[in-house]
Design an enzyme around this catalytic site. Sequence first.
Site, mmCIF file in Angstrom:
data_model
loop_
_atom_site.group_PDB
_atom_site.id
_atom_site.type_symbol
_atom_site.label_atom_id
_atom_site.label_comp_id
_atom_site.label_asym_id
_atom_site.label_seq_id
_atom_site.Cartn_x
_atom_site.Cartn_y
_atom_site.Cartn_z
ATOM 1 C CG ASP A 1 48.847 -53.937 -7.409
ATOM 2 O OD1 ASP A 1 49.181 -53.378 -8.241
ATOM 3 O OD2 ASP A 1 48.869 -53.560 -6.093
ATOM 4 C CG HIS B 1 51.735 -50.875 -0.987
ATOM 5 N ND1 HIS B 1 50.703 -50.425 -1.567
ATOM 6 C CD2 HIS B 1 52.918 -51.167 -1.911
ATOM 7 C CE1 HIS B 1 50.996 -50.435 -2.963
ATOM 8 N NE2 HIS B 1 52.178 -50.801 -2.989
ATOM 9 C CG ASP B 2 54.113 -47.521 -2.532
ATOM 10 O OD1 ASP B 2 54.764 -48.401 -2.086
ATOM 11 O OD2 ASP B 2 53.460 -47.434 -3.487
ATOM 12 C CG ASP C 1 52.739 -50.908 -9.624
ATOM 13 O OD1 ASP C 1 52.580 -50.761 -8.583
ATOM 14 O OD2 ASP C 1 54.009 -51.083 -10.306
ATOM 15 C CD GLU D 1 51.547 -46.255 -7.878
ATOM 16 O OE1 GLU D 1 52.008 -46.033 -6.796
ATOM 17 O OE2 GLU D 1 51.876 -47.161 -8.641
HETATM 18 C C1 GLC Z 1 54.292 -48.785 -7.360
HETATM 19 C C2 GLC Z 1 53.866 -49.542 -6.148
HETATM 20 C C3 GLC Z 1 55.178 -49.860 -5.277
HETATM 21 C C4 GLC Z 1 56.177 -50.695 -6.154
HETATM 22 C C5 GLC Z 1 56.380 -49.601 -7.364
HETATM 23 C C6 GLC Z 1 56.996 -50.619 -8.403
HETATM 24 O O1 GLC Z 1 54.512 -47.479 -6.825
HETATM 25 O O2 GLC Z 1 52.981 -49.170 -5.305
HETATM 26 O O3 GLC Z 1 55.072 -50.505 -4.020
HETATM 27 O O4 GLC Z 1 57.477 -50.645 -5.398
HETATM 28 O O5 GLC Z 1 55.213 -49.340 -7.973
HETATM 29 O O6 GLC Z 1 56.296 -51.416 -9.039
#
Ligand code: GLC
Length: 566
Positions: free
Chosen positions: A104, A341-342, A208, A275
């Site tokens: 990641d 995880h979000d 990310d 993402e």
């Molecule tokens: C993304 C991740 C999340 C994180 C954010 C900041 O959305 O999935 O868990 O807190 O980015 O890096």
Amino acid sequence: MAMPSFRLLPWWKTTTVYQVYPRSFKDSTGDGIGDIPGIISKLDYLQDLGVGTIWFSPFFSSPQRDYGYDVSDYRSIAPEYGSMSDCEKLIQEIHNRCMYVVFDMVLNHTSNQHPWFLQSRSNRDNPRRNWYIWRDGQKPEGKKPPNNWKSIVGGSGWHYDEQTDQWYWAQFLPFQPDLNYRNPEVKEEMFDTIRFWLDKGVDGFRLDIINTIFEDENLRNNPFTLKLLPSEEFDKSYFQNKMYTINHPDNFTFVKELRCVMDEYSDPERFLVGEVAASLETLKKYCGEGRNGLKTEGLHLTFLFQSLNTNLDADTFRNLLSRYEQYFTEPHIPTWVFSNHDQTRRITKLGNDVNKAKLNATLQLTARGVPFIYYGEEIGMLNHRFSLKTAKDPIALKYSRLPGFLVNLLTRSGSILLNRDECRTPMQWNSSLNAGFCSKESEPWLAVEPRYETINVESEESDPDSLLQCYKSLLRLRRQIPALNSGSMRLIDLSTHKKSLLSFERRYDRQAVQIWLNFSNRRVQIDEVQEKAELIFSTLRESTPLSSSGIQLEAFQGIVLETHHE
Ligand code: GLC
């Protein structure tokens, strides 16, 4: 002689990705925090489950204020997770099992404890000053932020730093300052970091919040919009249309450059998944057009978050499937993601109903696309309610300061998870105290979800009706049947009285399989089944047999049929 028009797709299009949240997977040291040796001890489980690729949320050095999404050194491993040699062993052990590994990469921002930022903030003349985005405040005194830009988590994204009397920009939380990619040194350093891990054998990266890399250079204010809650596309929220801070056109060029770095490596081909919360149109821009009709030139994949909050009904999925097919035909390919995880776990959105989860999994693992499974999804782990005030998650802590009515408003739709601890509880391996995640004497970093005594790997391994067995069967079919992992897809037209049914066909050369899904709580008769079809999978063990008059599907039942074509 005409060449056959069928070919197997590259590995990253046929694989299934499993997301491990390292902190919550398996603790080997007794400190209640998952770690890399713990993960290694569970690789046989993942191989046996039948996934092909494992994506790890970050385990790089970090103060862990956002649990790894605040990196303080991209080339070392946080000591609570293990050492560099543990990490190298992890990559090796995954490859030994003929699986692939995805890391990641948090490119948008670092931790505010990263030595680069400490140097950058120390004074205006520091050589690293321009590694981050610093601006003067608004005139006359400069005590107001440079413009109206809001962060993606709400509130101004500008933070005042007294020491140098300037403001720095952060798309996410204040302790996650954005790197400045308009500075070529930053880009070079981060591309070299990517190479560093590719050289170690990493097969791909999940990127990310890659849609926030660039902002408008002239700092134009974002326009007002009436929208408070984030839209599906995330570009409008908190009364701001984020046209100058999200999905900036320079991002599309950036990902192409990144792609060139990935293309320096082959055997195996490496891949990027971004993402990005955006419309399908924008998402496609991140992938770019196909080169020579064969390859895209940007990101290999982007998450399609459109599926996250879909109702479990036939019409919604029919629309989604046809939109995906419209936008992501070869050489593009959709992704299927329901949890991460979000997000609130999918099964919790489905009322904690295992039959519905099986139906959902059948769709996810048979539709055209790359499925992403979040750890514990395969055994039906549920969200665990925690209070905002005692949360570990920094987002939850931020919102715990809001008045109750606003929290209710934000969470009412069910689509926003304010306390991400709820979906990050320890993996449930067995029914012993602490669910086999850590020793009985240890205290897990987050409480185990109380239903672990029945919802756990060990019990589901021995129950032929379990969700875990359903995933295993589907994953086996996906691996074995080219029509499922490489085939084309076509929605099957059904007569209008079958509104609750969804059916599609996957085809590869002469092989075809049909997927039939009943989204209603009633039995449905299907007549349109070919006589020679063979039932190769069902979400229910007791399925009515196929006969010349068709087949009956029970409430929320899904089946896969192999059909024959001359
Ligand atoms: C993304 C991740 C999340 C994180 C954010 C900041 O959305 O999935 O868990 O807190 O980015 O890096």
